[in-house]
Enzyme design. Sequence first.
Site, short mmCIF file in Angstrom:
data_model
loop_
_atom_site.label_atom_id
_atom_site.label_comp_id
_atom_site.label_asym_id
_atom_site.label_seq_id
_atom_site.Cartn_x
_atom_site.Cartn_y
_atom_site.Cartn_z
CB SER A 3 -0.92 -0.05 1.22
OG SER A 3 -1.78 1.04 1.24
CE1 TYR A 41 0.52 4.76 -5.83
CE2 TYR A 41 0.81 6.18 -3.92
CZ TYR A 41 1.13 5.03 -4.62
OH TYR A 41 2.07 4.15 -4.11
CE LYS A 69 -0.31 1.75 -3.91
NZ LYS A 69 0.14 0.38 -4.23
N1 LIG Z 1 8.55 4.14 -4.33
C1 LIG Z 1 7.86 4.63 -3.31
O1 LIG Z 1 8.27 5.63 -2.68
C2 LIG Z 1 6.58 3.97 -2.88
C3 LIG Z 1 5.91 4.52 -1.78
C4 LIG Z 1 4.73 3.94 -1.34
C5 LIG Z 1 4.25 2.81 -1.99
N2 LIG Z 1 4.90 2.29 -3.06
C6 LIG Z 1 4.33 1.08 -3.69
O2 LIG Z 1 5.33 0.08 -3.76
C7 LIG Z 1 5.09 -0.77 -4.90
C8 LIG Z 1 6.35 -0.85 -5.77
O3 LIG Z 1 6.67 0.49 -6.16
P1 LIG Z 1 8.05 0.90 -6.82
O4 LIG Z 1 8.44 2.17 -6.20
O5 LIG Z 1 8.98 -0.24 -6.85
O6 LIG Z 1 7.52 1.25 -8.29
P2 LIG Z 1 8.20 1.14 -9.72
O7 LIG Z 1 9.66 1.21 -9.63
O8 LIG Z 1 7.46 2.12 -10.56
O9 LIG Z 1 7.79 -0.35 -10.18
C9 LIG Z 1 6.46 -0.66 -10.37
C10 LIG Z 1 6.38 -2.15 -10.63
O10 LIG Z 1 5.01 -2.49 -10.85
C11 LIG Z 1 4.93 -3.20 -12.09
N3 LIG Z 1 3.64 -3.08 -12.73
C12 LIG Z 1 2.93 -1.97 -13.04
N4 LIG Z 1 1.81 -2.31 -13.69
C13 LIG Z 1 1.79 -3.67 -13.79
C14 LIG Z 1 0.91 -4.62 -14.34
N5 LIG Z 1 -0.24 -4.26 -14.95
N6 LIG Z 1 1.22 -5.94 -14.24
C15 LIG Z 1 2.36 -6.33 -13.63
N7 LIG Z 1 3.25 -5.47 -13.11
C16 LIG Z 1 2.96 -4.16 -13.19
C17 LIG Z 1 6.03 -2.60 -12.93
O11 LIG Z 1 6.29 -3.43 -14.04
P3 LIG Z 1 6.80 -2.82 -15.46
O12 LIG Z 1 8.30 -2.66 -15.34
O13 LIG Z 1 6.38 -3.86 -16.44
O14 LIG Z 1 6.11 -1.50 -15.66
C18 LIG Z 1 7.14 -2.56 -11.90
O15 LIG Z 1 7.68 -3.84 -11.71
C19 LIG Z 1 3.89 -0.15 -5.63
O16 LIG Z 1 2.71 -0.83 -5.26
C20 LIG Z 1 3.86 1.28 -5.12
O17 LIG Z 1 2.58 1.85 -5.19
C21 LIG Z 1 6.05 2.84 -3.52
#
Ligand SMILES: NC(=O)c1ccc[n+]([C@@H]2O[C@H](COP(=O)([O-])OP(=O)(O)OC[C@H]3O[C@@H](n4cnc5c(N)ncnc54)[C@H](OP(=O)(O)O)[C@@H]3O)[C@@H](O)[C@H]2O)c1
Length: 230
Positions: A135, A152, A156
């Site tokens: 989340s 967003y 969440k």
């Molecule tokens: N980064 C932060 O500060 C932060 C903070 C709070 C929460 N989050 C949450 O943490 C999780 C991971 O975030 P992240 O920062 O690692 O993001 P990220 O670097 O943008 O990576 C997103 C991941 O989700 C995959 N994805 C998106 N749409 C998809 C689909 N339809 N089917 C399968 N895979 C899909 C992407 O695959 P592709 O490479 O194919 O696009 C990628 O592997 C997310 O749920 C995000 O909301 C992140």
Amino acid sequence: MSKTLFITGANRGIGLALTRAYLSDGWQVMATCRDPESANELTALIEEFDKLEIFALDVTDYDAVADLSNELGDADFDLFINNAGYYGPKGYGFGETDVDEWRKVFEINTIAPLKLAEAFYPQLKSSQGLIANMSSKMGSMEDNGSGGSYIYRSSKAALNSVTKSLSLDGLVDGVNAVALHPGWVQTDMGGPNALITPLESATGLKYVLDNFSEEQNGGFFDPKGNSIPW
Ligand SMILES: NC(=O)c1ccc[n+]([C@@H]2O[C@H](COP(=O)([O-])OP(=O)(O)OC[C@H]3O[C@@H](n4cnc5c(N)ncnc54)[C@H](OP(=O)(O)O)[C@@H]3O)[C@@H](O)[C@H]2O)c1
């Protein structure tokens, strides 16, 4: 016997760091991503770890989700991390909401995690596994002091609601569910100014999940194990 993790969005960011963290700890990892052929960092881990299996999966392709669940019919998942996520548009304000993007964000962040939990419930039930939904604090009502980010935030917040119901419905089978906030993480989504690295986030989240106890079922936690208000 080693434990098994199933994770989505394992090709980059937090998902990749979690995959590496669990492999390093001797877990079997079933890592999914949309396009394994271009997932170079993920596929490179196969050289290092023989307990890694990679599967192609777009989390919004529910026929493919059902097919993969059938393919993995006999597997037992100790941990199921719904990590894949999509932020959607940035920099828009009230009055500029893109409805198609909102639908897309909801599909990936809210609907797909529940559909995956449903599809892979047999593998979770057989090992009384834990569902961890990635989340964000941005889905917290109490933490929302700045407004905006309607798309967003709402996706969440709705995922948190899904998590709470899963945590109650799964009780009968010993399946638990938690929501996680990974911190503000230096990934494509979090951007370069974020406060922690994917490794720091994954290390903290793994510690929280390794030490999960049933009283935490249905909770919402950050990488330090702090409880986040809804
Ligand atoms: N980064 C932060 O500060 C932060 C903070 C709070 C929460 N989050 C949450 O943490 C999780 C991971 O975030 P992240 O920062 O690692 O993001 P990220 O670097 O943008 O990576 C997103 C991941 O989700 C995959 N994805 C998106 N749409 C998809 C689909 N339809 N089917 C399968 N895979 C899909 C992407 O695959 P592709 O490479 O194919 O696009 C990628 O592997 C997310 O749920 C995000 O909301 C992140």
